[in-house]
Design an enzyme around this catalytic site. Sequence first.
Site, PDB file in Angstrom:
ATOM      1  N   PRO A   9     -19.543   0.314  -9.355  1.00  0.00           N
ATOM      2  CA  PRO A   9     -19.819  -0.888  -8.473  1.00  0.00           C
ATOM      3  C   PRO A   9     -19.325  -1.365  -7.373  1.00  0.00           C
ATOM      4  CG  PRO A   9     -18.339  -0.758 -10.207  1.00  0.00           C
ATOM      5  CD  PRO A   9     -18.950   0.204 -10.074  1.00  0.00           C
ATOM      6  N   ASN A  10     -19.679  -1.763  -5.659  1.00  0.00           N
ATOM      7  CA  ASN A  10     -19.679  -2.559  -4.618  1.00  0.00           C
ATOM      8  C   ASN A  10     -19.798  -1.314  -3.106  1.00  0.00           C
ATOM      9  OD1 ASN A  10     -18.785  -5.388  -5.259  1.00  0.00           O
ATOM     10  ND2 ASN A  10     -16.482  -4.012  -6.670  1.00  0.00           N
ATOM     11  N   ARG A  17     -17.097  -2.998   3.566  1.00  0.00           N
ATOM     12  CA  ARG A  17     -16.367  -3.672   3.045  1.00  0.00           C
ATOM     13  C   ARG A  17     -15.027  -3.106   2.878  1.00  0.00           C
ATOM     14  NH1 ARG A  17     -16.036  -0.221  -3.426  1.00  0.00           N
ATOM     15  NH2 ARG A  17     -14.293  -1.414  -3.969  1.00  0.00           N
ATOM     16  N   ASN A  73     -18.883   8.514  -8.087  1.00  0.00           N
ATOM     17  CA  ASN A  73     -17.756   8.034  -7.876  1.00  0.00           C
ATOM     18  C   ASN A  73     -18.069   6.630  -8.428  1.00  0.00           C
ATOM     19  OD1 ASN A  73     -15.853   6.300  -6.989  1.00  0.00           O
ATOM     20  ND2 ASN A  73     -16.395   6.221  -4.559  1.00  0.00           N
ATOM     21  N   ALA A  76     -14.717   0.858  -9.808  1.00  0.00           N
ATOM     22  CA  ALA A  76     -13.592   0.334 -10.616  1.00  0.00           C
ATOM     23  C   ALA A  76     -13.516   0.692 -11.597  1.00  0.00           C
ATOM     24  CB  ALA A  76     -13.777  -0.729 -10.188  1.00  0.00           C
ATOM     25  N   HIS A  79     -11.432   3.117 -13.380  1.00  0.00           N
ATOM     26  CA  HIS A  79      -9.555   3.098 -13.744  1.00  0.00           C
ATOM     27  C   HIS A  79      -9.930   2.198 -15.636  1.00  0.00           C
ATOM     28  CE1 HIS A  79      -9.155   3.792  -9.796  1.00  0.00           C
ATOM     29  NE2 HIS A  79      -9.148   2.123  -9.711  1.00  0.00           N
ATOM     30  N   ASP A  86     -16.988   8.972 -22.320  1.00  0.00           N
ATOM     31  CA  ASP A  86     -17.066   9.345 -23.460  1.00  0.00           C
ATOM     32  C   ASP A  86     -18.884  10.006 -23.586  1.00  0.00           C
ATOM     33  OD1 ASP A  86     -15.061   8.656 -25.239  1.00  0.00           O
ATOM     34  OD2 ASP A  86     -15.761   6.685 -26.296  1.00  0.00           O
ATOM     35  N   GLU A  97     -15.316  14.695  -9.986  1.00  0.00           N
ATOM     36  CA  GLU A  97     -14.791  12.758  -9.979  1.00  0.00           C
ATOM     37  C   GLU A  97     -14.838  12.923  -8.376  1.00  0.00           C
ATOM     38  OE1 GLU A  97     -13.038  10.313 -12.426  1.00  0.00           O
ATOM     39  OE2 GLU A  97     -11.378   9.614 -10.674  1.00  0.00           O
ATOM     40  N   LEU A 100     -12.985   7.451  -2.015  1.00  0.00           N
ATOM     41  CA  LEU A 100     -13.579   7.461  -0.335  1.00  0.00           C
ATOM     42  C   LEU A 100     -11.566   7.385  -0.703  1.00  0.00           C
ATOM     43  CD1 LEU A 100     -16.257   5.403  -0.621  1.00  0.00           C
ATOM     44  CD2 LEU A 100     -16.355   6.628   1.207  1.00  0.00           C
ATOM     45  N   SER A 101     -10.753   7.019  -0.783  1.00  0.00           N
ATOM     46  CA  SER A 101      -9.607   6.715  -0.423  1.00  0.00           C
ATOM     47  C   SER A 101      -8.665   7.349  -1.732  1.00  0.00           C
ATOM     48  CB  SER A 101      -8.954   4.825  -0.558  1.00  0.00           C
ATOM     49  OG  SER A 101      -9.544   4.331  -2.406  1.00  0.00           O
ATOM     50  N   ARG A 110      -4.838   1.898  -9.986  1.00  0.00           N
ATOM     51  CA  ARG A 110      -5.733   2.507  -9.604  1.00  0.00           C
ATOM     52  C   ARG A 110      -5.339   4.381  -9.644  1.00  0.00           C
ATOM     53  NH1 ARG A 110      -9.429  -0.851  -6.616  1.00  0.00           N
ATOM     54  NH2 ARG A 110      -8.453  -2.438  -5.914  1.00  0.00           N
TER      55      ARG A 110
END
Length: 148
Positions: A9-10, A17, A73, A76, A79, A86, A97, A100-101, A110
Amino acid sequence: MKILFLNGPNLNLLGTREPDKYGTVTLDNIETFVNAEAKKLKVKTAFYQTNIEGELVDKIQQAKGKYDGIVINPAAYTHTSVAIRDALLAVEIPTVEIHLSNIHKREEFRTNSMTAPACIGQITGFGAFSYKLGLIAIVDYLKSLEQD
Ligand code: DQA
């Protein structure tokens, strides 16, 4: 060799963003340079983004038998998502996995990844370059399996 890139998402908003955290590169730009790197490595890639958790679960399930590796990626959902963790464990497709940050350098919530234990490893904090590193990592891992 076929690699599936999944984005949560996002991430469709990359470019505008929170550029201080995620940079100004769009997801389309990222897809373009990932594809250029994939061509060099002689692997095929598919790229997918959704804001919906269940759609990520569906994509992971459908990847079985179609893709050799996944780079994800989960954004959100990293977390929170037992369902994505699963699904990754169920299909047993080698997965890297990426973020970016640097999630370990941000808010406490996070720093925990629900999904990383279902992955080979995690690449976090290199901006858009994390995607390229993710591709290199999964291809190298899959090639090392071929040699065994
Ligand atoms: C992110 C980090 C997550 O904590 C966040 O929710 C995102 C992006 C990253 O790539 O840095 O959406 O996955």
